[in-house]
Write a protein that holds these residues in place. Structure first.
Motif, PDB file in Angstrom:
ATOM      1  N   ALA A 144      35.299  51.079  71.466  1.00 29.84           N
ATOM      2  CA  ALA A 144      36.235  52.316  71.618  1.00 29.84           C
ATOM      3  C   ALA A 144      37.050  52.734  72.754  1.00 29.84           C
ATOM      4  O   ALA A 144      38.006  53.192  72.607  1.00 29.84           O
ATOM      5  N   ASP A 145      36.592  52.328  73.858  1.00 28.14           N
ATOM      6  CA  ASP A 145      37.126  52.799  75.377  1.00 28.14           C
ATOM      7  C   ASP A 145      37.720  51.504  75.917  1.00 28.14           C
ATOM      8  O   ASP A 145      38.341  51.526  77.142  1.00 28.14           O
ATOM      9  N   ASP A 146      37.429  50.432  75.211  1.00 29.09           N
ATOM     10  CA  ASP A 146      38.316  49.260  76.009  1.00 29.09           C
ATOM     11  C   ASP A 146      38.959  48.399  75.008  1.00 29.09           C
ATOM     12  O   ASP A 146      40.211  48.505  74.803  1.00 29.09           O
ATOM     13  N   LEU A 147      38.568  47.470  74.340  1.00 27.01           N
ATOM     14  CA  LEU A 147      39.395  46.451  73.496  1.00 27.01           C
ATOM     15  C   LEU A 147      39.918  46.872  72.473  1.00 27.01           C
ATOM     16  O   LEU A 147      41.476  46.495  72.343  1.00 27.01           O
ATOM     17  N   CYS A 148      39.696  47.880  71.857  1.00 29.45           N
ATOM     18  CA  CYS A 148      40.454  48.815  70.971  1.00 29.45           C
ATOM     19  C   CYS A 148      41.406  49.833  71.441  1.00 29.45           C
ATOM     20  O   CYS A 148      42.417  50.222  70.804  1.00 29.45           O
ATOM     21  N   SER A 149      41.065  50.382  72.654  1.00 30.15           N
ATOM     22  CA  SER A 149      41.800  51.598  73.234  1.00 30.15           C
ATOM     23  C   SER A 149      43.042  50.913  73.903  1.00 30.15           C
ATOM     24  O   SER A 149      43.109  50.037  74.570  1.00 30.15           O
ATOM     25  N   LEU A 150      44.188  51.603  73.592  1.00 33.41           N
ATOM     26  CA  LEU A 150      45.663  51.301  74.028  1.00 33.41           C
ATOM     27  C   LEU A 150      45.833  51.611  75.542  1.00 33.41           C
ATOM     28  O   LEU A 150      46.655  52.548  75.857  1.00 33.41           O
ATOM     29  N   ARG A 151      44.983  50.876  76.175  1.00 35.14           N
ATOM     30  CA  ARG A 151      45.205  51.121  77.855  1.00 35.14           C
ATOM     31  C   ARG A 151      46.428  50.785  78.127  1.00 35.14           C
ATOM     32  O   ARG A 151      47.134  49.889  77.898  1.00 35.14           O
ATOM     33  N   PRO A 152      46.979  51.509  79.337  1.00 34.54           N
ATOM     34  CA  PRO A 152      48.188  50.883  79.682  1.00 34.54           C
ATOM     35  C   PRO A 152      48.317  49.693  80.675  1.00 34.54           C
ATOM     36  O   PRO A 152      47.145  49.367  81.124  1.00 34.54           O
ATOM     37  N   HIS A 153      49.389  49.127  80.743  1.00 32.47           N
ATOM     38  CA  HIS A 153      49.722  47.723  81.354  1.00 32.47           C
ATOM     39  C   HIS A 153      48.444  46.726  80.984  1.00 32.47           C
ATOM     40  O   HIS A 153      48.284  45.786  81.527  1.00 32.47           O
ATOM     41  N   GLN A 154      48.149  46.764  79.533  1.00 37.35           N
ATOM     42  CA  GLN A 154      47.212  45.507  79.062  1.00 37.35           C
ATOM     43  C   GLN A 154      47.632  45.351  77.781  1.00 37.35           C
ATOM     44  O   GLN A 154      48.221  46.301  76.855  1.00 37.35           O
ATOM     45  N   ASP A 155      47.676  44.062  77.191  1.00 37.32           N
ATOM     46  CA  ASP A 155      48.112  43.747  75.702  1.00 37.32           C
ATOM     47  C   ASP A 155      46.920  44.232  74.970  1.00 37.32           C
ATOM     48  O   ASP A 155      45.829  43.977  75.229  1.00 37.32           O
ATOM     49  N   ARG A 156      47.428  45.015  73.740  1.00 35.47           N
ATOM     50  CA  ARG A 156      46.660  45.514  72.955  1.00 35.47           C
ATOM     51  C   ARG A 156      47.186  44.839  71.505  1.00 35.47           C
ATOM     52  O   ARG A 156      48.254  45.137  71.230  1.00 35.47           O
ATOM     53  N   LEU A 157      46.245  44.856  70.537  1.00 34.81           N
ATOM     54  CA  LEU A 157      46.502  44.612  69.234  1.00 34.81           C
ATOM     55  C   LEU A 157      46.731  45.986  68.319  1.00 34.81           C
ATOM     56  O   LEU A 157      45.706  46.649  68.485  1.00 34.81           O
ATOM     57  N   CYS A 158      47.639  45.927  67.720  1.00 33.44           N
ATOM     58  CA  CYS A 158      47.964  47.132  66.857  1.00 33.44           C
ATOM     59  C   CYS A 158      48.324  47.012  65.419  1.00 33.44           C
ATOM     60  O   CYS A 158      48.679  45.589  65.039  1.00 33.44           O
ATOM     61  N   VAL A 159      48.343  48.050  64.554  1.00 31.85           N
ATOM     62  CA  VAL A 159      49.150  48.042  63.287  1.00 31.85           C
ATOM     63  C   VAL A 159      50.402  48.882  63.631  1.00 31.85           C
ATOM     64  O   VAL A 159      50.093  50.015  63.957  1.00 31.85           O
ATOM     65  N   THR A 160      51.521  48.396  63.451  1.00 29.25           N
ATOM     66  CA  THR A 160      52.698  49.405  63.850  1.00 29.25           C
ATOM     67  C   THR A 160      53.318  49.667  62.399  1.00 29.25           C
ATOM     68  O   THR A 160      53.456  48.974  61.660  1.00 29.25           O
TER      69      THR A 160
END
Length: 520
Positions: A144-160
């Motif tokens: 919830a707070d890390d791997l899935c969370s769209l934190r700034p300046h970090q690569d994150r996986l999304c559905v766009t």
């Protein structure tokens, strides 16, 4: 009786978790002193079964090369100051006279496999429950707070969801890198990196256009400000205020609504089951009663046909919401009472495997897609969309009607806990204010609710209490047929919804969030 093991660590007045057993109960957990509000809120979450351990889980790799690479696209999140999990991010680009928008949503389905123990647990919890200062999250912290969370300046996986200015939307899996984590205040004041100022201006332009279109098609115009709290660091509540919808909230809300509509319409066009967010058209009789109540209270309403159809009732509800908002703004009356009357006349939004439309948004197809970190229905919609696109073979649950009913009920349960937590914090703050100003000082308030046994009164901007009818000047009061006022049988004195009233605080049950009032 308690087992003696561990009891030496407990002091009088502490809140503890006790598990019943054979013979003696067992002390399971020490929460802490009951004179600290954060412990009271934690005890509330424990009591409601919201602090059970998470299921075993292994997170897949947070990398996937088979995705659209959007990391060079200027992107940001906008959330409240205290937010820790970031479900959604936005990108914009000018194209001719239009604006292309990208709504990026955390790809929770990548990390939570269908049918896994964590998936079953998330389905049971169904929602994150937010109380002031903490959260009982649907998913464990590392997701919830890390791997899935769209934190700034970090690569994150999304559905766009890509939204061209004059074309059909595109849906795909992506990798993004947010350039900034903005708060509502920063976005409002334009305190953003210089490279994002132009993008934020495009966001504002498109959001304003979308909102105008939504209201023009008959969407409800009802705002319900939320209480925001500041704690004093020593276990008390220092302050509270109502946060009306900031302009920056519109920047996010309108794009989330649009993405939800586009995904819902795509799935509905292919007759695919999912968990749609439905809000059925109001009962015509309920809208007729609403008009009668508002007329009784002197609130102007739009003209209505003699016989309302459900479609006409929905259209009329939108027009009434606009008229009520204008009247409250101009007159200063009924800030709390009149919008509440409108909301109570409508059906409750819920989840359903069928697309039944969303009357409140005047939308023919709608789903919840944009918050899969904190809402299980969104995760189901992600799986349905990705499966339809051929990007995943995760199955949907076998009994979607039962899941729709379960998640709808769990949503109401979570809301009840959140309301109670707010009431508890407000009761703590009110006790503090009374210590400072004195219990006998009167407050100016507004009658926000009327029942046969008394009045609900909003006062001091954020507080609410109950004034029992037995304390109203020693005569017999009766509620009128419409439920809008109490009238004295002898004197005819009337207490109406939206009327000003002076009150005194008589008693506070702070850990129950209850305040009893007397006439001021």
């Amino acid at each position: 009786m308690l087992e003696s093991k561990g009891i030496g660590d407990v002091s009088p007045g502490d809140l503890v978790v006790v598990r019943p057993g054979r013979g003696r109960a067992k002390l399971d957990e020490l929460i802490g002193p009951a004179d600290r509000v954060e412990n009271v809120l934690e005890a509330l979450l424990v009591e409601r079964g919201l602090r059970e351990p998470y299921e075993p889980h292994d997170a897949p790799s947070p990398e996937d090369p088979n995705r659209a690479d959007l990391r060079d696209l200027p992107t940001y999140t906008i959330d409240p100051d205290a937010a820790k999990d970031f479900d959604d991010a936005l990108s914009f680009r000018r194209e001719g006279d239009g604006i292309r928008a990208w709504v990026h949503i955390a790809d929770v389905s990548w990390f939570v496999g269908a049918g896994t123990p964590l998936d079953h647990g998330a389905a049971e919890r169904a929602f994150s429950t937010y109380v002031p200062g903490t959260v009982a999250a649907m998913l464990p912290h590392e997701l919830a707070d890390d791997l899935c969370s769209l934190r700034p300046h970090q690569d994150r996986l999304c559905v766009t969801v890509e939204l061209p200015p004059d074309d059909e939307p595109l849906f795909y899996r992506s990798t993004i890198r947010s350039d900034a984590r903005l708060t509502y205040g920063q976005a409002e004041r334009r305190e953003v990196p210089e490279a994002l100022l132009g993008v934020l201006a495009l966001n504002d332009e498109l959001a304003q256009r979308l909102r105008a279109q939504r209201f023009a098609r008959g969407a409800l115009q009802v705002q319900t400000p939320e209480a925001v709290f500041r704690f004093d660091g020593s276990g008390g509540v220092a302050d509270a205020w109502l946060e009306s919808e900031p302009h920056a909230h519109v920047l996010v809300e309108e794009l989330m609504i649009l993405a939800n509509e586009r995904v819902g319409a795509f799935l509905a066009s292919r007759s695919r089951e999912a968990l749609y967010r439905v809000h059925e058209r109001p009962d015509p009789l309920a809208i007729e009663h609403l008009l009668a109540k508002l007329a009784d209270l002197g609130v102007p309403t739009p003209p209505a046909p003699e016989r309302l159809t459900p479609g006409q009732a929905a259209t009329l509800a939108g027009a009434v919401s606009e008229r009520v908002a204008e009247y409250v703004e101009q007159s200063g009356r009924g800030r709390w009472a009149f919008p509440a009357l409108l909301l109570r006349s409508l059906k409750q939004a819920r989840y359903d495997p069928r697309n039944l439309g969303h009357s409140g948004l005047a939308s023919p197809a709608y789903c919840h897609f944009t918050s899969p970190i904190r809402r299980y229905p969104d995760l189901i919609v992600h799986r349905a969309l990705l499966r339809e696109l051929g990007l995943s073979d995760d199955p949907l649950p076998g009994d979607l009607p039962a899941l729709a009913e379960h998640t709808s009920e769990r949503e109401r349960d979570a809301a009840r806990v959140e309301y109670l937590a707010d009431d508890i914090c407000l009761a703590w703050l009110l006790e503090r204010r009374l210590f400072e100003r004195g219990w006998e000082e009167p407050w100016e308030g507004e009658i926000a609710g009327v029942i046969a046994s008394g009045l609900f009164v909003r006062f001091g901007e954020v507080f609410e209490g109950f004034l029992p009818v037995r304390k109203l000047h020693g005569e017999f009061f009766e509620i009128n047929v419409l439920g809008t006022s109490l009238a004295g049988r002898t004197t005819g004195r009337t207490y109406r919804l939206g009327d000003p009233i002076g009150v005194r605080v008589e008693s506070i049950a702070r850990n129950e969030g209850k305040v009893e009032l007397a006439p001021g």
